[in-house]
Scaffold this motif. Structure first.
Motif, PDB file in Angstrom:
ATOM      1  N   ILE A   1       0.213  13.054  -0.396  1.00 50.87           N
ATOM      2  CA  ILE A   1      -0.934  11.782  -0.079  1.00 50.87           C
ATOM      3  C   ILE A   1      -0.155  10.722   0.261  1.00 50.87           C
ATOM      4  O   ILE A   1      -0.692   9.990   1.034  1.00 50.87           O
ATOM      5  N   ALA A   2       0.543  10.355  -0.700  1.00 54.74           N
ATOM      6  CA  ALA A   2       1.559   8.954  -0.287  1.00 54.74           C
ATOM      7  C   ALA A   2       2.171   9.073   1.104  1.00 54.74           C
ATOM      8  O   ALA A   2       2.190   7.971   1.709  1.00 54.74           O
ATOM      9  N   SER A   3       2.639  10.233   1.433  1.00 55.40           N
ATOM     10  CA  SER A   3       3.481  10.248   2.719  1.00 55.40           C
ATOM     11  C   SER A   3       2.535  10.078   3.866  1.00 55.40           C
ATOM     12  O   SER A   3       2.989   9.665   4.928  1.00 55.40           O
ATOM     13  N   ILE A   4       1.212  10.448   3.772  1.00 61.25           N
ATOM     14  CA  ILE A   4       0.579  10.455   5.006  1.00 61.25           C
ATOM     15  C   ILE A   4       0.090   9.007   5.167  1.00 61.25           C
ATOM     16  O   ILE A   4      -0.140   8.320   6.162  1.00 61.25           O
TER      17      ILE A   4
ATOM     18  N   LEU B   1       0.888  -1.054   0.008  1.00 55.39           N
ATOM     19  CA  LEU B   1       0.102  -0.032  -0.060  1.00 55.39           C
ATOM     20  C   LEU B   1       0.909   1.114  -0.111  1.00 55.39           C
ATOM     21  O   LEU B   1       0.598   2.358  -0.685  1.00 55.39           O
ATOM     22  N   CYS B   2       1.955   1.241   0.818  1.00 59.78           N
ATOM     23  CA  CYS B   2       2.892   2.676   0.854  1.00 59.78           C
ATOM     24  C   CYS B   2       3.423   2.689  -0.293  1.00 59.78           C
ATOM     25  O   CYS B   2       3.709   3.686  -1.022  1.00 59.78           O
ATOM     26  N   MET B   3       4.107   1.532  -0.862  1.00 58.06           N
ATOM     27  CA  MET B   3       4.998   1.588  -2.225  1.00 58.06           C
ATOM     28  C   MET B   3       3.900   2.009  -3.402  1.00 58.06           C
ATOM     29  O   MET B   3       4.362   2.817  -4.240  1.00 58.06           O
ATOM     30  N   THR B   4       2.674   1.479  -3.393  1.00 62.43           N
ATOM     31  CA  THR B   4       1.713   2.286  -4.371  1.00 62.43           C
ATOM     32  C   THR B   4       1.346   3.557  -4.581  1.00 62.43           C
ATOM     33  O   THR B   4       1.750   4.033  -5.682  1.00 62.43           O
ATOM     34  N   GLY B   5       1.152   4.269  -3.335  1.00 59.68           N
ATOM     35  CA  GLY B   5       1.195   5.790  -3.313  1.00 59.68           C
ATOM     36  C   GLY B   5       2.432   6.368  -3.660  1.00 59.68           C
ATOM     37  O   GLY B   5       2.277   7.377  -4.651  1.00 59.68           O
ATOM     38  N   ILE B   6       3.519   5.951  -3.411  1.00 63.40           N
ATOM     39  CA  ILE B   6       4.845   6.511  -3.605  1.00 63.40           C
ATOM     40  C   ILE B   6       5.271   6.347  -5.289  1.00 63.40           C
ATOM     41  O   ILE B   6       5.471   7.362  -5.902  1.00 63.40           O
ATOM     42  N   SER B   7       4.953   4.977  -5.713  1.00 60.01           N
ATOM     43  CA  SER B   7       5.239   4.782  -7.039  1.00 60.01           C
ATOM     44  C   SER B   7       4.386   5.527  -8.060  1.00 60.01           C
ATOM     45  O   SER B   7       4.774   5.950  -9.081  1.00 60.01           O
ATOM     46  N   ILE B   8       2.987   5.617  -7.569  1.00 58.35           N
ATOM     47  CA  ILE B   8       2.113   6.442  -8.385  1.00 58.35           C
ATOM     48  C   ILE B   8       2.577   8.139  -8.470  1.00 58.35           C
ATOM     49  O   ILE B   8       2.769   8.665  -9.479  1.00 58.35           O
ATOM     50  N   GLY B   9       3.118   8.615  -7.235  1.00 63.51           N
ATOM     51  CA  GLY B   9       3.449  10.028  -7.275  1.00 63.51           C
ATOM     52  C   GLY B   9       4.555  10.068  -8.003  1.00 63.51           C
ATOM     53  O   GLY B   9       4.877  10.976  -8.870  1.00 63.51           O
ATOM     54  N   CYS B  10       5.688   9.223  -8.130  1.00 62.11           N
ATOM     55  CA  CYS B  10       6.897   9.083  -8.727  1.00 62.11           C
ATOM     56  C   CYS B  10       6.655   9.167 -10.346  1.00 62.11           C
ATOM     57  O   CYS B  10       7.345   9.761 -11.031  1.00 62.11           O
ATOM     58  N   ALA B  11       5.739   8.246 -10.319  1.00 62.23           N
ATOM     59  CA  ALA B  11       5.685   8.162 -11.943  1.00 62.23           C
ATOM     60  C   ALA B  11       4.818   9.299 -12.526  1.00 62.23           C
ATOM     61  O   ALA B  11       5.346   9.662 -13.681  1.00 62.23           O
TER      62      ALA B  11
ATOM     63  N   PHE C   1      12.816  12.535  -4.956  1.00 66.71           N
ATOM     64  CA  PHE C   1      11.530  12.969  -4.127  1.00 66.71           C
ATOM     65  C   PHE C   1      11.000  11.938  -3.505  1.00 66.71           C
ATOM     66  O   PHE C   1      10.301  11.814  -2.414  1.00 66.71           O
ATOM     67  N   ALA C   2      10.997  10.573  -4.126  1.00 65.66           N
ATOM     68  CA  ALA C   2      10.510   9.338  -3.384  1.00 65.66           C
ATOM     69  C   ALA C   2      10.986   8.851  -2.160  1.00 65.66           C
ATOM     70  O   ALA C   2      10.575   8.866  -0.890  1.00 65.66           O
ATOM     71  N   VAL C   3      12.513   9.028  -2.137  1.00 64.29           N
ATOM     72  CA  VAL C   3      13.193   8.686  -0.808  1.00 64.29           C
ATOM     73  C   VAL C   3      12.922   9.932   0.054  1.00 64.29           C
ATOM     74  O   VAL C   3      12.863   9.318   1.204  1.00 64.29           O
ATOM     75  N   MET C   4      13.134  11.005  -0.431  1.00 65.18           N
ATOM     76  CA  MET C   4      12.724  12.072   0.583  1.00 65.18           C
ATOM     77  C   MET C   4      11.421  11.936   1.285  1.00 65.18           C
ATOM     78  O   MET C   4      11.351  12.242   2.412  1.00 65.18           O
TER      79      MET C   4
ATOM     80  N   LEU D   1      11.899   1.838  -3.255  1.00 63.74           N
ATOM     81  CA  LEU D   1      11.385   0.818  -3.755  1.00 63.74           C
ATOM     82  C   LEU D   1      10.176   1.228  -4.675  1.00 63.74           C
ATOM     83  O   LEU D   1       9.964   1.241  -5.825  1.00 63.74           O
ATOM     84  N   GLY D   2       9.519   2.240  -3.907  1.00 63.88           N
ATOM     85  CA  GLY D   2       8.392   3.193  -4.746  1.00 63.88           C
ATOM     86  C   GLY D   2       8.777   3.878  -5.819  1.00 63.88           C
ATOM     87  O   GLY D   2       8.148   3.971  -6.843  1.00 63.88           O
TER      88      GLY D   2
END
Length: 456
Positions: free
Chosen positions: A331-334, A23-33, A428-431, A378-379
């Protein structure tokens, strides 16, 4: 505790909690993509626009004209001298040719828009331009037939000047039919076909005619031989070429036409050129060459302001895209904060044991921050893969006109995955992961060891 130990523990926790990790990686990956895709589309569209603009406006070219703003005072002698200073003379042209980074120079003498008449009485209106015919090839003009000639009385036609030649009677009949039935699609198509019909004018004799409003008479020039036909420019459609009709003649022939058709009253007006086109080997040196030309008391124009306008617009678009991507990452960070805070409560016993065994506050905090950073990394990697697949799909759509009819102006546009956006998206994803892990890490480090062990 070493960094490798912290990383190993964090990785074990990520593998153990597969659902939360996903769930966490999904939000980050979508934001990064979304961040990478938006920046790639922006940069590709900007580069495509600049390429198109360079093709149409020629960013590495400078238009030079005489300086008409010099004050003319005093006696007639000094007046003539002042006027000559601002002229675009042959001497100045030779100086410009020798400037560093200048690859081609073409002087121009404007004649007039004239009616071109063939030996079989077919005609069309063309813009007649006097220039050094040998300089045409230096400005991306390629000959389809023939080539430049130094002989007086020769002319080189562009592809548009060979299209749509009709006799006066045919034009009259077509105009009358169109006026009688202006919405007849068949007539309109027929007229459009006639306007784009090519004529074989190579080595043919043509004359130019000018209607003198003063005497209400048409003046016809002597015959000129068509010594060359230019190819249709790349990227220009036949419909557009039919309305761009140019005839290039030598400077001597331009002066001859001007005298025959009485286009310039005083022969002294023929001294000097009307304009000059200068090509620079790289647009980065345009301003440098332009400054050197201005020292010759000449005015200059470039098309660099178009590039500035495009860059400003696309910079705004890229900032908006960056904002959208950052919003999704927030949103993913939340979700990461919530997930890791819940993980802190679930792992109170583990935290308590680590404290009893001698782990300090920073080691516990680093464990949770490392876990969050790994989630972000990973995200980000998955986001890069998603963006690559997304752009591949978008390029497939762009190459299918039936799906997205872009028009001829957008043909050939390809969106390339920006090399700058990949490290930026991952960073940005790592940060985002690290910042999201700070609160859970502080919460975990403040856990009372004895209370945590007793409760669990």
């Amino acid at each position: 505790m070493r960094i490798s130990d912290i990383t190993s523990l964090a990785w074990d926790q990520i593998k153990r909690r597969k659902v939360v990790t996903s769930l966490c990686m999904t939000g980050i990956s979508i934001g990064c993509a979304s961040l990478i895709v938006a920046m790639s589309i922006g940069e590709s569209a900007q580069q495509f626009s600049l390429d198109q603009m360079n093709r149409n406006f020629k960013m590495n070219e400078i238009t030079v004209k005489p300086n008409a703003g010099i004050a003319i005072k005093s006696s007639a002698k000094s007046e003539k001298g002042n006027f000559d200073r601002g002229r675009l003379t042959e001497q100045k042209v030779e100086i410009i040719k020798k400037l560093q980074h200048v690859t081609a120079v073409a002087p121009f003498m404007e004649v007039q828009n004239l009616e071109m008449i063939t030996i079989d009485n077919k005609s069309t209106y063309v813009e007649v331009i006097g220039t050094d015919l040998r300089s045409l090839t230096g400005f991306d003009k390629t000959f389809l037939k023939g080539g430049p000639s130094d002989a007086v009385g020769t002319v080189v036609l562009n592809s548009g000047a060979t299209l749509g030649l009709m006799d006066a009677e045919t034009v009259k009949i077509m105009m009358e039919r169109l006026q009688g039935d202006p919405f007849n699609d068949s007539l309109i198509r027929q007229f459009n076909i006639m306007e784009r019909a090519p004529a074989n004018l190579f080595q043919q004799q043509v004359q130019y005619q000018y209607y003198d409003m003063g005497s209400n008479k048409s003046i016809t020039s002597s015959s000129l031989r068509v010594a060359g036909i230019l190819k249709q420019p790349r990227g220009v459609r036949a419909e557009e070429a039919a309305y761009d009709k140019k005839a290039y003649v030598s400077i001597e022939t331009a002066q001859l036409l001007s005298e025959q058709l009485r286009l310039r009253g005083d022969s002294s007006e023929l001294k000097g050129y009307d304009s000059l086109l200068v090509r620079v080997d790289n647009q980065d040196y345009v301003k440098q060459v332009e400054a050197q030309i201005q020292k010759l008391i000449l005015t200059t124009e470039t098309n660099l302001f178009h590039q500035v306008e495009v860059n400003e617009k696309f910079n705004m678009i890229k900032k908006m895209a960056l904002g959208i991507g950052l919003f999704i990452l927030v949103i993913a960070s939340i979700s990461i904060i919530v997930a890791m805070t819940m993980s802190t409560h679930q792992r109170r016993r583990q935290i308590g044991i680590m404290k009893v065994l001698g782990s300090n506050l920073w080691q516990i905090r680093n464990l949770f921050i490392a876990e969050a950073a790994l989630l972000g990394l990973l995200g980000g990697v998955i986001g890069v893969l998603i963006s690559y697949l997304s752009l591949s799909g978008v390029n497939e759509l762009l190459t299918t006109p039936s799906v997205i009819p872009l028009g001829a102006s957008m043909t050939g546009m390809t969106i390339v995955l920006s090399s700058k956006s990949i490290p930026l998206g991952i960073a940005f994803a790592v940060m985002t992961g690290v910042l999201s892990g700070i609160y859970p890490a502080i919460s975990a480090s403040n856990t009372n060891a004895l209370v945590a062990i007793k409760k669990d």
